[in-house]
Write a protein that holds these residues in place. Sequence first.
Motif, short mmCIF file in Angstrom:
data_model
loop_
_atom_site.label_atom_id
_atom_site.label_comp_id
_atom_site.label_asym_id
_atom_site.label_seq_id
_atom_site.Cartn_x
_atom_site.Cartn_y
_atom_site.Cartn_z
N GLY A 1 43.16 67.07 26.36
CA GLY A 1 44.09 66.13 25.73
C GLY A 1 44.37 64.95 26.65
O GLY A 1 44.42 63.80 26.21
N HIS A 2 44.55 65.25 27.94
CA HIS A 2 44.82 64.19 28.92
C HIS A 2 43.66 63.20 28.98
O HIS A 2 43.84 61.99 28.98
CB HIS A 2 45.09 64.82 30.29
CG HIS A 2 45.35 63.80 31.36
ND1 HIS A 2 46.49 63.03 31.38
CD2 HIS A 2 44.59 63.41 32.44
CE1 HIS A 2 46.45 62.21 32.43
NE2 HIS A 2 45.29 62.43 33.08
N GLY A 3 42.43 63.75 28.97
CA GLY A 3 41.23 62.91 29.02
C GLY A 3 41.16 61.98 27.82
O GLY A 3 40.89 60.79 27.95
N ASP A 4 41.44 62.53 26.62
CA ASP A 4 41.42 61.73 25.40
C ASP A 4 42.43 60.58 25.50
O ASP A 4 42.14 59.46 25.10
CB ASP A 4 41.79 62.59 24.18
CG ASP A 4 40.63 63.52 23.81
OD1 ASP A 4 39.54 63.32 24.37
OD2 ASP A 4 40.85 64.44 23.00
N HIS A 5 43.58 60.93 26.07
CA HIS A 5 44.65 59.94 26.19
C HIS A 5 44.19 58.75 27.06
O HIS A 5 44.39 57.59 26.72
CB HIS A 5 45.89 60.60 26.79
CG HIS A 5 47.08 59.69 26.87
ND1 HIS A 5 47.70 59.21 25.74
CD2 HIS A 5 47.72 59.12 27.94
CE1 HIS A 5 48.69 58.40 26.11
NE2 HIS A 5 48.71 58.34 27.43
N VAL A 6 43.55 59.08 28.18
CA VAL A 6 43.06 58.04 29.09
C VAL A 6 42.00 57.19 28.37
O VAL A 6 42.01 55.96 28.43
CB VAL A 6 42.49 58.66 30.39
CG1 VAL A 6 41.78 57.59 31.23
CG2 VAL A 6 43.61 59.28 31.21
#
Length: 229
Positions: free
Chosen positions: A5-10
Amino acid sequence: QQHQGHGDHVDAEEAVAQQAVMNRQLQQSLLQIRTIPFSNYAERYYRIARQVAEDMDKKAQLDIQGLDVEIDRNILEKINPPLEHMLRNAIAHGIEAPVERQQAGKPEAGQVSIQLRQESNEVIITVSDDGRGLDLPRIRTEAQRLGLIQQDEVLDEDKIISLIFKQGLSTTDTVSDIAGRGIGLDVVKNEISLLGGRISVNSVPGQGTAFTIHLPLSLSVTQTFMVKT
């Protein structure tokens, strides 16, 4: 999964940032398509200056500075008639006859200038002449005749000067086709206001008059920031 999820956000943030850069570039390109340098109109102003001076048996030289200033095409087209009118006025009313200039210790040929400069998101255009300056007592008398001011009203210089923008006020003895062409300074002021601009005047008796116009650089792009709570 949390990590994913963090990766998608970035990624999303990066995409948004890229999008913003593209938007800005697109906006710049569009503005460049819409704007044209003032030099496109220059020849027209030189021609008017020559013609009016000739028609009135006067000598006048026009100097245009800031020819490379780029202005929104729409604004240029709309500001063109008011500018032409002011140029005619400068020569027809401002610049004195050669004999009168010599008597006043001035060179025979009057100097008229149109200066353009860009400051942040504004274009500043100054139309000036080294002529006789505004005849304030005469403007005052005319304004009283038209009922624009009271007989004994106390007005400072700026107030009297601002009267030249009132409808119907003219200080010419002869109504000539040259200066008027059917538009007065009241129309000039309205045209400029409609473009979101403003106009001011500075005049020194015997030395000349300068009109300064502030205009927005473009009519087409407005940055807005909305907040809703």
